[in-house]
Design a protein around this motif. Structure first.
Motif, PDB file in Angstrom:
ATOM      1  N   THR A   1       0.848  -1.198   0.000  1.00  0.00           N
ATOM      2  CA  THR A   1       0.000   0.000   0.000  1.00  0.00           C
ATOM      3  C   THR A   1       0.881   1.245   0.000  1.00  0.00           C
ATOM      4  N   SER A   2       0.245   2.389   0.138  1.00  0.00           N
ATOM      5  CA  SER A   2       0.896   3.695  -0.019  1.00  0.00           C
ATOM      6  C   SER A   2       2.306   3.724   0.567  1.00  0.00           C
ATOM      7  N   PRO A   3       3.335   3.849  -0.285  1.00  0.00           N
ATOM      8  CA  PRO A   3       4.713   3.833   0.214  1.00  0.00           C
ATOM      9  C   PRO A   3       5.031   5.047   1.079  1.00  0.00           C
ATOM     10  N   LYS A   4       5.918   4.845   2.039  1.00  0.00           N
ATOM     11  CA  LYS A   4       6.433   5.962   2.823  1.00  0.00           C
ATOM     12  C   LYS A   4       7.661   6.528   2.112  1.00  0.00           C
ATOM     13  N   PRO A   5       7.862   7.843   2.183  1.00  0.00           N
ATOM     14  CA  PRO A   5       8.987   8.437   1.447  1.00  0.00           C
ATOM     15  C   PRO A   5      10.325   8.170   2.120  1.00  0.00           C
ATOM     16  N   GLY A   6      11.348   7.958   1.311  1.00  0.00           N
ATOM     17  CA  GLY A   6      12.722   7.920   1.782  1.00  0.00           C
ATOM     18  C   GLY A   6      13.399   9.221   1.395  1.00  0.00           C
ATOM     19  N   PRO A   7      14.664   9.415   1.735  1.00  0.00           N
ATOM     20  CA  PRO A   7      15.343  10.682   1.457  1.00  0.00           C
ATOM     21  C   PRO A   7      15.867  10.816   0.034  1.00  0.00           C
ATOM     22  N   GLY A   8      15.803   9.732  -0.771  1.00  0.00           N
ATOM     23  CA  GLY A   8      16.281   9.813  -2.150  1.00  0.00           C
ATOM     24  C   GLY A   8      17.796   9.930  -2.227  1.00  0.00           C
ATOM     25  N   GLY A   9      18.278  10.542  -3.305  1.00  0.00           N
ATOM     26  CA  GLY A   9      19.708  10.751  -3.459  1.00  0.00           C
ATOM     27  C   GLY A   9      20.466   9.482  -3.803  1.00  0.00           C
ATOM     28  N   LEU A  10      21.744   9.484  -3.449  1.00  0.00           N
ATOM     29  CA  LEU A  10      22.651   8.376  -3.738  1.00  0.00           C
ATOM     30  C   LEU A  10      23.205   7.799  -2.436  1.00  0.00           C
ATOM     31  N   PRO A  11      23.514   6.512  -2.412  1.00  0.00           N
ATOM     32  CA  PRO A  11      24.007   5.904  -1.173  1.00  0.00           C
ATOM     33  C   PRO A  11      25.311   6.543  -0.688  1.00  0.00           C
ATOM     34  N   VAL A  12      25.383   6.786   0.607  1.00  0.00           N
ATOM     35  CA  VAL A  12      26.607   7.345   1.207  1.00  0.00           C
ATOM     36  C   VAL A  12      27.780   6.401   0.948  1.00  0.00           C
ATOM     37  N   SER A  13      28.914   6.977   0.647  1.00  0.00           N
ATOM     38  CA  SER A  13      30.187   6.307   0.329  1.00  0.00           C
ATOM     39  C   SER A  13      30.325   5.946  -1.145  1.00  0.00           C
ATOM     40  N   THR A  14      29.397   6.408  -1.992  1.00  0.00           N
ATOM     41  CA  THR A  14      29.562   6.200  -3.435  1.00  0.00           C
ATOM     42  C   THR A  14      30.247   7.387  -4.103  1.00  0.00           C
ATOM     43  N   ALA A  15      30.522   8.458  -3.347  1.00  0.00           N
ATOM     44  CA  ALA A  15      31.123   9.657  -3.948  1.00  0.00           C
ATOM     45  C   ALA A  15      32.377  10.111  -3.199  1.00  0.00           C
ATOM     46  N   GLY A  16      33.028   9.192  -2.484  1.00  0.00           N
ATOM     47  CA  GLY A  16      34.244   9.565  -1.781  1.00  0.00           C
ATOM     48  C   GLY A  16      33.972  10.017  -0.361  1.00  0.00           C
ATOM     49  N   LYS A  17      34.971  10.678   0.229  1.00  0.00           N
ATOM     50  CA  LYS A  17      34.919  11.059   1.640  1.00  0.00           C
ATOM     51  C   LYS A  17      35.393  12.490   1.823  1.00  0.00           C
ATOM     52  N   GLY A  18      34.794  13.178   2.791  1.00  0.00           N
ATOM     53  CA  GLY A  18      35.184  14.553   3.062  1.00  0.00           C
ATOM     54  C   GLY A  18      35.125  14.872   4.542  1.00  0.00           C
ATOM     55  N   MET A  19      35.337  16.150   4.851  1.00  0.00           N
ATOM     56  CA  MET A  19      35.335  16.636   6.222  1.00  0.00           C
ATOM     57  C   MET A  19      34.352  17.788   6.330  1.00  0.00           C
ATOM     58  N   LEU A  20      33.343  17.658   7.206  1.00  0.00           N
ATOM     59  CA  LEU A  20      32.329  18.681   7.404  1.00  0.00           C
ATOM     60  C   LEU A  20      32.713  19.585   8.565  1.00  0.00           C
ATOM     61  N   LEU A  21      32.794  20.899   8.310  1.00  0.00           N
ATOM     62  CA  LEU A  21      33.003  21.867   9.381  1.00  0.00           C
ATOM     63  C   LEU A  21      31.677  22.050  10.105  1.00  0.00           C
ATOM     64  N   LEU A  22      31.557  21.448  11.280  1.00  0.00           N
ATOM     65  CA  LEU A  22      30.297  21.442  12.020  1.00  0.00           C
ATOM     66  C   LEU A  22      30.363  22.447  13.156  1.00  0.00           C
ATOM     67  N   SER A  23      29.591  23.525  13.024  1.00  0.00           N
ATOM     68  CA  SER A  23      29.489  24.501  14.105  1.00  0.00           C
ATOM     69  C   SER A  23      28.226  24.189  14.892  1.00  0.00           C
ATOM     70  N   GLY A  24      27.850  25.068  15.781  1.00  0.00           N
ATOM     71  CA  GLY A  24      26.611  24.864  16.514  1.00  0.00           C
ATOM     72  C   GLY A  24      25.431  25.547  15.870  1.00  0.00           C
ATOM     73  N   GLY A  25      25.606  26.039  14.636  1.00  0.00           N
ATOM     74  CA  GLY A  25      24.552  26.809  13.985  1.00  0.00           C
ATOM     75  C   GLY A  25      23.588  25.967  13.171  1.00  0.00           C
ATOM     76  N   ILE A  26      22.725  26.653  12.441  1.00  0.00           N
ATOM     77  CA  ILE A  26      21.687  26.013  11.643  1.00  0.00           C
ATOM     78  C   ILE A  26      22.259  25.422  10.363  1.00  0.00           C
ATOM     79  N   ASP A  27      23.242  26.104   9.762  1.00  0.00           N
ATOM     80  CA  ASP A  27      23.635  25.809   8.388  1.00  0.00           C
ATOM     81  C   ASP A  27      24.454  24.533   8.214  1.00  0.00           C
ATOM     82  N   SER A  28      25.465  24.327   9.058  1.00  0.00           N
ATOM     83  CA  SER A  28      26.413  23.245   8.786  1.00  0.00           C
ATOM     84  C   SER A  28      25.798  21.852   8.843  1.00  0.00           C
ATOM     85  N   PRO A  29      24.865  21.535   9.774  1.00  0.00           N
ATOM     86  CA  PRO A  29      24.246  20.202   9.706  1.00  0.00           C
ATOM     87  C   PRO A  29      23.471  19.990   8.406  1.00  0.00           C
ATOM     88  N   VAL A  30      22.839  21.061   7.908  1.00  0.00           N
ATOM     89  CA  VAL A  30      22.098  20.971   6.653  1.00  0.00           C
ATOM     90  C   VAL A  30      23.060  20.735   5.490  1.00  0.00           C
TER      91      VAL A  30
END
Length: 396
Positions: free
Chosen positions: A165-194
């Motif tokens: 029955t009615s499917p639930k949505p997933g986040p789409g996109g591509l599987p993590v680790s198919t495009a390499g690896k990086g480093m996220l600068l994570l502050s305590g603000g709104i922007d960096s987690p997004v």
């Protein structure tokens, strides 16, 4: 597999990958199994679909959290399978619609049949009509709406018949680790987690880095960042948070640079450290939450200068978004309420009243070199605190 539940997982962009599709589907399978480690699972990959079977010992909430945070999943639904014979399909449909969300017996519905096996003797339209009859027999008050139905019942004819029955949505996109690896600068603000969410959606695996200037930034600010890392960890398939002791470096910059340059020099030093740690973790890029012209350090000239401190590619997935768009996405992924807690990061506390907005890159590079700050940054790197988060968001 006995005592198990079957889920049909719908794929999107992965299905367009041609000769590379197999590697993307394998990675998606691994990512799902990683989140549900400890439970018996079985996976059957078919064109455009993954059929995922898991032991009934696993709570439904755990399964839905896993599938709902795994990039590459466009949608998913609990699924029943049966023989490819219309009488059996109809009986299976009766079992299916006796459960949520159909069992309320009200509203509108639509039947959607697909025949991957074209040898099946009925057309998709004929299957739809037959399943519509089943729904009307059990829930006579429900009506058909082919354009905007409240509920859908799906039937796919493949090696067997699959109903859901009615499917639930997933986040789409591509599987993590198919495009390499990086480093996220994570502050305590709104922007960096997004920003981390957006790049994970494109298949990038990321560690996180946070610059902590105790006592100028409180332990509450650090706990806030750890919470943000835990909230995005399921989307990142787990992550490692590198906490950099940055107090000595910031005080040095404060003493050895012009006041209007301090934010630029902080950012440059952070980029230097992020570049070094990313390389040590076999990363190849740095991700920031900067958006063009949002603050003084995010003008074209400022970003060009800070980029020059990194040998690695710097990615800014939010660069063209306005603040409301970013906030809306933060609310969607569940980081907003934590991000707005009133514990400021080190850049905010040390910000000058009148920062330099349009710096000359070559001039600022000379001023940065004149500070001779590298020994302090290398010492900070040596004293990094590591916190690991699993794909379930829990610390390891």
């Amino acid at each position: 597999m006995k005592d198990s539940t079957l889920y049909l997982i719908r794929l999107g962009e992965i299905s367009l990958k041609g000769l590379n599709r197999d590697s993307f589907e394998k990675r998606l399978k691994q990512n799902i199994k990683q989140k549900l480690k400890g439970y018996r699972t079985q996976v059957n990959r078919q064109k455009g679909r993954i059929f995922f079977e898991i032991s009934n010992e696993c709570p439904k909430e755990t399964i839905e959290l896993a599938l709902g945070t795994t990039f590459g999943v466009v949608g998913y639904s609990r699924c029943l399978r049966c023989e490819k014979e219309i009488s059996v399909i109809r009986e299976t449909a009766k079992r299916l619609i006796a459960e949520e969300p159909f069992n309320k017996g009200v509203g509108t519905f639509k039947s959607i049949a697909k025949r991957a096996d074209k040898s099946f003797p009925m057309t998709s339209y004929e299957i739809d009509c037959s399943l519509g009859e089943v729904v009307h027999e059990i829930y006579p008050e429900m009506t058909v709406d082919v354009k905007h139905p409240d509920l859908t019942i799906h039937c796919e004819i493949r090696d067997q018949a699959y109903l859901y029955t009615s499917p639930k949505p997933g986040p789409g996109g591509l599987p993590v680790s198919t495009a390499g690896k990086g480093m996220l600068l994570l502050s305590g603000g709104i922007d960096s987690p997004v920003a981390g969410y957006r790049m994970a959606q494109r298949g990038l695996k990321m560690d996180c880095i946070y610059f902590h200037a105790y006592p100028y930034t409180s332990d509450q600010a650090l706990e806030k960042v750890k919470t943000l890392a835990s909230l995005i960890a399921p989307y990142l398939q787990g992550t490692r948070l590198h906490v950099i002791p940055f107090t000595e470096a910031q005080l040095w910059i404060k003493q050895h640079s012009r006041e209007d340059e301090t934010t630029l020099m902080f950012r440059a030093a952070m980029m230097y450290v992020a570049n070094a740690i990313s390389k040590s973790q076999e990363g190849s890029c740095i991700v920031t939450g900067e958006a063009l012209s949002q603050v003084a350090s995010q003008t074209l000239e400022s970003m060009a200068f800070t980029d020059s401190m990194s040998e690695q590619l710097v990615l800014r997935p939010l660069v063209g978004m306005d603040k409301q768009e970013i906030m809306n996405l933060a609310m969607k992924i569940g980081t907003y309420e934590t991000s707005i807690l009133p514990y400021e990061d080190c850049c905010v506390i040390f910000s000058p009243k009148h920062p330099l907005v349009h710096p000359d890159k070559s001039v600022e590079q000379e001023h940065y070199r004149a500070m001779a700050i590298e020994p302090l940054l290398e010492e900070a790197i040596k004293n990094t605190e590591i916190v690991d988060f699993g794909a379930d968001g829990l610390t390891r």
